[in-house]
Motif scaffolding. Structure first.
Motif, PDB file in Angstrom:
ATOM      1  N   SER A 112      33.432  -6.351  85.769  1.00 35.14           N
ATOM      2  CA  SER A 112      33.308  -6.026  84.340  1.00 35.14           C
ATOM      3  C   SER A 112      31.852  -5.735  83.994  1.00 35.14           C
ATOM      4  N   ILE A 113      31.670  -5.047  82.871  1.00 37.71           N
ATOM      5  CA  ILE A 113      30.342  -4.725  82.351  1.00 37.71           C
ATOM      6  C   ILE A 113      30.414  -4.699  80.836  1.00 37.71           C
ATOM      7  N   VAL A 114      29.370  -5.183  80.156  1.00 46.15           N
ATOM      8  CA  VAL A 114      29.323  -5.166  78.693  1.00 46.15           C
ATOM      9  C   VAL A 114      28.312  -4.119  78.238  1.00 46.15           C
ATOM     10  N   LEU A 115      28.752  -3.180  77.420  1.00 48.48           N
ATOM     11  CA  LEU A 115      27.882  -2.153  76.846  1.00 48.48           C
ATOM     12  C   LEU A 115      27.562  -2.522  75.403  1.00 48.48           C
ATOM     13  N   GLY A 116      26.312  -2.345  75.010  1.00 49.68           N
ATOM     14  CA  GLY A 116      25.924  -2.606  73.626  1.00 49.68           C
ATOM     15  C   GLY A 116      25.910  -4.076  73.250  1.00 49.68           C
ATOM     16  N   GLU A 117      25.602  -4.952  74.208  1.00 49.41           N
ATOM     17  CA  GLU A 117      25.591  -6.387  73.928  1.00 49.41           C
ATOM     18  C   GLU A 117      24.613  -6.714  72.794  1.00 49.41           C
ATOM     19  N   VAL A 118      25.040  -7.552  71.867  1.00 48.69           N
ATOM     20  CA  VAL A 118      24.211  -7.924  70.716  1.00 48.69           C
ATOM     21  C   VAL A 118      23.310  -9.087  71.103  1.00 48.69           C
TER      22      VAL A 118
END
Length: 295
Positions: A112-118
Motif C-alpha cells: 500500500s501507499i498513501v498519497l497526499g498524507e496530511v
C-alpha cells in the motif's frame, strides 16, 4: 411622513417578490426519490440539495424562476432546465445505465501507499456557493506498486463543532484528457457520510468497490449538501444563500509534489480551477484529503 410611506411601500414590494422555490426530483423508471441531488443556479451562487425524500426548498426572489438551473447527481445525466419548470413540480430524471467490468481475483502480497498524507495543521476555508471540491491524485511512479483505491481520509475545520452532526457525500471522478478537469464518475454508489460533533477526521473504506487507479489519475470529490440537516446559521454576509452549511473541509500545507495545482471547485454548474490557487499565500495549500492505494 411621505418618505416613510414610500420606504414601507418599497419594502413590501421586495418582500412580495420572494417565493418558496420547492419541488421534487424522482427516478423516471422506479419513481423513487433522488437523494442529495445538487441544484445550482447558473447565473449566481445560489443552490440547494434534495433531501432523503427527494425534496428541495429555498426562499429566493421571484425573478430567479426565469434562470437556468443545473442539476447534478450520481448515476444521472447532468440536466439544465429553467427554474420555473421544476417550481412546485416533480422532475423525473432518467438513470445512466451502468455496465459492470469484469473482476479478476489473483493471489498477491499486500502492499500500500498513501498519497497526499496530511502532516501539517488543518485550516478551514469557507467558500460561498461551492457545491463540490475536488483534489487531484496523479497516477505517477509513487503509485506503481498499487493499482486499487482502498481508503480516503478527510480532515475538517474546527468550525464543524457549530452543530452536532453533518452530512456530505464522496464522489470519485476521472480526469478529462482535453480539459484536465473532473469529468466522469467511477464510483457508481451513492456514498453519503455522516460525522459527529467535534469530529475532525473521517476515513472512508472503498476497498470493496474494486476501483482501479485510472491511467491519468483520479479526483477525490467532497460534495457539500445544502440540506436543512447541515444548516448552522443565517448568512448575513452573502445574499446568494440564506444559510451557512457544514461540514467545512480543511486545507493543509503540502510540498509541491502533493499539491499538483489540485484545488478545483464546482460552482454555477461547472468545474473550474479554484480562485484560491491565484492567491500567493494559498498556493502551498490543498484540500486535506489523502488517498490510500493497495495492490
Amino acid at each position: 411622513m411621505k418618505k416613510l410611506i414610500f420606504l414601507l411601500f418599497i419594502s413590501s414590494q421586495v418582500f412580495a417578490q420572494k417565493v418558496n422555490f420547492k419541488g421534487k426530483l424522482a427516478d423516471k423508471e422506479t419513481k423513487e426519490p433522488i437523494v442529495y441531488a445538487n441544484i445550482s443556479f447558473l447565473d449566481s451562487n445560489k443552490g440547494i440539495s434534495t433531501t432523503e425524500e427527494g425534496l428541495f426548498s429555498m426562499n429566493l426572489q421571484e425573478r430567479y424562476l426565469n434562470s437556468k438551473v443545473h442539476i447534478s447527481c450520481l448515476n444521472y445525466k447532468d440536466t439544465v432546465v429553467l427554474a420555473k419548470d421544476i417550481y412546485q413540480k416533480t422532475l423525473y430524471l432518467k438513470p445512466i445505465a451502468e455496465v459492470l467490468g469484469e473482476i479478476i481475483l489473483t493471489k498477491r502480497i499486500e502492499k500500500s501507499i498513501v498519497l497526499g498524507e496530511v502532516k501539517n495543521k488543518v485550516q478551514g476555508v469557507h467558500t460561498s456557493g461551492m457545491r463540490m471540491l475536488a483534489k487531484y491524485f496523479p497516477n505517477d511512479k509513487r503509485a506503481n506498486c498499487c493499482a486499487y483505491l482502498e481508503k480516503i481520509e478527510i480532515h475538517f475545520s474546527e468550525k464543524n463543532n457549530q452543530r452536532k452532526k453533518a452530512k456530505f457525500r464522496i464522489r470519485i471522478l476521472k480526469k478529462d484528457k482535453k480539459t484536465g478537469l473532473p469529468k466522469e464518475d467511477i464510483l457508481n454508489v451513492n456514498l453519503p457520510i455522516e460525522i459527529k460533533e467535534g469530529q475532525k477526521t473521517t476515513i472512508i473504506d472503498i476497498s470493496n468497490y474494486n476501483l482501479e487507479m485510472p491511467e491519468n489519475g483520479v479526483f477525490i470529490v467532497f460534495e457539500k449538501l445544502f440540506i436543512p440537516f447541515n444548516e448552522y446559521g443565517e448568512n448575513d454576509l452573502d445574499t446568494e444563500n440564506e444559510f451557512f452549511y457544514t461540514p467545512i473541509i480543511g486545507y493543509s500545507k503540502y510540498s509541491k509534489k502533493d499539491r499538483n495545482d489540485n484545488m478545483y471547485h464546482f460552482v454555477k454548474g461547472k468545474w473550474r480551477l479554484s480562485p484560491l490557487s491565484k492567491i500567493k499565500m494559498m498556493r502551498k495549500y490543498a484540500p486535506a484529503i489523502s488517498l490510500k492505494l493497495t495492490n
